[in-house]
Design a protein around this motif. Structure first.
Motif: not given
Ligand SMILES: [Zn+2]
Length: 57
Positions: A23-35
């Motif tokens: 996430d470029a705006e949040g400058e963090t990784w977002r989980i795309a798959d909860t697996a």
């Protein structure tokens, strides 16, 4: 030769299969798959070639 900072936009854990996207705006990784395993020591395969840290084992 110009060296550009390459920013990965997606990564997948080779161990548990978790997928995340950048996430470029949040400058963090977002989980795309909860697996995946929350206890997993994630080993990210980032677009197959991006190496964020040198391996110093
Ligand atoms: Zn994992």
């Amino acid at each position: 030769m110009t060296v550009q900072v390459r920013r990965p936009t997606a990564r997948t854990c080779e161990r548990c299969g978790r997928q995340e996207r950048w996430d470029a705006e949040g400058e963090t990784w977002r989980i795309a798959d909860t697996a995946g395993d929350v206890y997993c020591i994630h080993e990210w395969d980032i677009n197959g070639s991006f190496v964020p840290f040198e391996d110093k084992l």
